[in-house]
Design an enzyme around this catalytic site. Structure first.
Site, short mmCIF file in Angstrom:
data_model
loop_
_atom_site.label_atom_id
_atom_site.label_comp_id
_atom_site.label_asym_id
_atom_site.label_seq_id
_atom_site.Cartn_x
_atom_site.Cartn_y
_atom_site.Cartn_z
N TRP A 59 0.65 -1.29 0.06
CA TRP A 59 -0.02 -0.16 -0.01
C TRP A 59 1.02 1.36 0.08
O TRP A 59 0.68 2.22 -0.72
CB TRP A 59 -0.97 -0.15 1.33
N ASP A 117 -1.23 6.71 6.36
CA ASP A 117 -2.41 5.92 5.95
C ASP A 117 -2.77 4.95 6.89
O ASP A 117 -1.96 3.76 7.15
CB ASP A 117 -2.09 5.35 4.48
N LYS A 145 -12.39 -0.92 7.33
CA LYS A 145 -11.57 -1.95 8.41
C LYS A 145 -12.17 -1.86 9.77
O LYS A 145 -12.89 -2.60 9.93
CB LYS A 145 -10.03 -1.68 8.48
#
Length: 349
Positions: A90, A161, A185
């Site tokens: 990511w 992030d 999430k």
């Protein structure tokens, strides 16, 4: 996984929300009921995370991937140097996206040599002088790699992030210039990102930044420059109420640490299963694991699903298996997985 209590509350309220005769998905985002709902959600988030007064909270569509573009558009201009710490896929995707905006992205640390199973030692991250910001990913979901500390970046704004780790434990927001997190999430369904941005960074956006991704314009309009993702904001508020009922972030930290330690202890004691991540970089939220015989992977996943244990296949890029144990996953879920794994090992070892 979302808290069952939240899903049941949403189910009960879906036909008639707050005696409006409508679902929350049907009411106007300008109605007094929904404006109060959005304000309540924001205030709960501020309370739970201890967000200082000099930070804005924004609800923005596009998820975290959208913020891979939103961050450079809001914090840099063409030609600027921007720093990245790469510990997995990511962070690497964010790095590649920054290249699209005429920037000079520098990987000040890249853990590729360990196959992204490590994080850099504390104190070794050195921002480039004059960098517009330094970006890192505190928790990499695919590799199950997590920072045990917050990097020190001096005058360079720190951007994180936090999609897969936010709300899992207490957090010092004042250490960051920008925190962004996809909601899928620990904060609800997919489709929205929460952005927490320090006031002094609001006026840096490029003139060609799309209005709906402009931190300043969104802050000035209380995240309602356009029609916001109303159902996501509503569900986030419900989840934040659930967080408080669990004892807040302190309570969730104890719960999450216990779940992770239980599973890691089982893996470390086994000759049949293993975890590839360095001990000081292991994630609380995502735990990848391998079997000595990789030919059994598909059989393991299929039998686990039959036993009601789902989504255990590792990411296609790394293989193996992965247990994601976000906030709503109870200890009983971890215990059930361990019992299944013991039986699978007994049969196939």
């Amino acid at each position: 996984m979302m808290p069952l209590e939240v899903l049941e509350q949403a189910q009960a309220e879906l036909p008639d929300w707050q005696h409006t005769g409508m679902s929350v998905a049907e009411v106007s985002h300008r109605s007094k009921e929904f404006v109060a709902c959005a304000d309540h959600t924001q205030e709960l988030l501020r309370q739970i995370l201890g967000i200082p007064d000099n930070y804005r909270v924004l609800f923005i569509q596009g998820g975290a991937f959208g913020q891979f573009a939103g961050v450079p558009l809001n914090l840099s201009k063409p030609g600027d140097t921007v720093d990245f710490v790469l510990t997995g896929q990511w962070g690497t995707k964010a790095f590649k996206e920054a290249k699209r905006f005429g920037l000079n992205p520098i990987a000040v640390t890249d853990e590729k040599a360990s196959n992204y199973t490590t994080t850099p030692a504390q104190g070794t991250i050195q921002p480039t002088e004059g960098a517009a910001y330094l970006h890192y990913t505190p928790n990499e979901t695919i590799g199950g790699v997590e920072f045990g500390y917050i990097p020190e970046t001096g005058d360079v704004p720190l951007v994180a992030d936090m999609s897969s780790t936010i709300l899992s434990r207490p957090l010092d927001v004042s250490k960051f210039g920008v925190i962004y997190a996809g909601t899928q999430k620990n904060m609800g369904p997919a489709g929205m990102a929460v952005v927490i941005v320090r006031d002094d960074l609001l006026d840096r956006a490029r003139l060609d930044t799309p209005s709906i991704w402009s931190y300043q314009l969104m802050a000035e309009n209380n995240s309602m420059l356009n029609t916001p993702p109303t159902f996501s904001i509503y569900l986030l508020g419900k989840i934040l109420e659930w967080v408080i009922a669990q004892g807040g972030l302190d309570g969730l930290a104890v719960r999450n640490r216990t779940k992770a330690e239980t599973f890691y202890a089982f893996l470390d004691a086994s000759d049949f299963y293993s975890n590839p991540v360095a001990h000081d970089s292991r994630s609380w939220m995502n735990i990848p694991f391998l079997m000595a015989n990789a030919d059994l992977n598909k059989q393991f996943v299929a039998q686990a699903e039959q036993a009601g244990l789902t989504n255990l296949a590792g990411h296609r890029s790394v293989g193996g298996m992965r247990a994601s144990i976000y906030n709503a996953m109870p200890q009983a879920g971890v215990d059930a997985l361990i019992e299944f794994m013991k039986e699978f090992e007994r049969v196939h070892a």
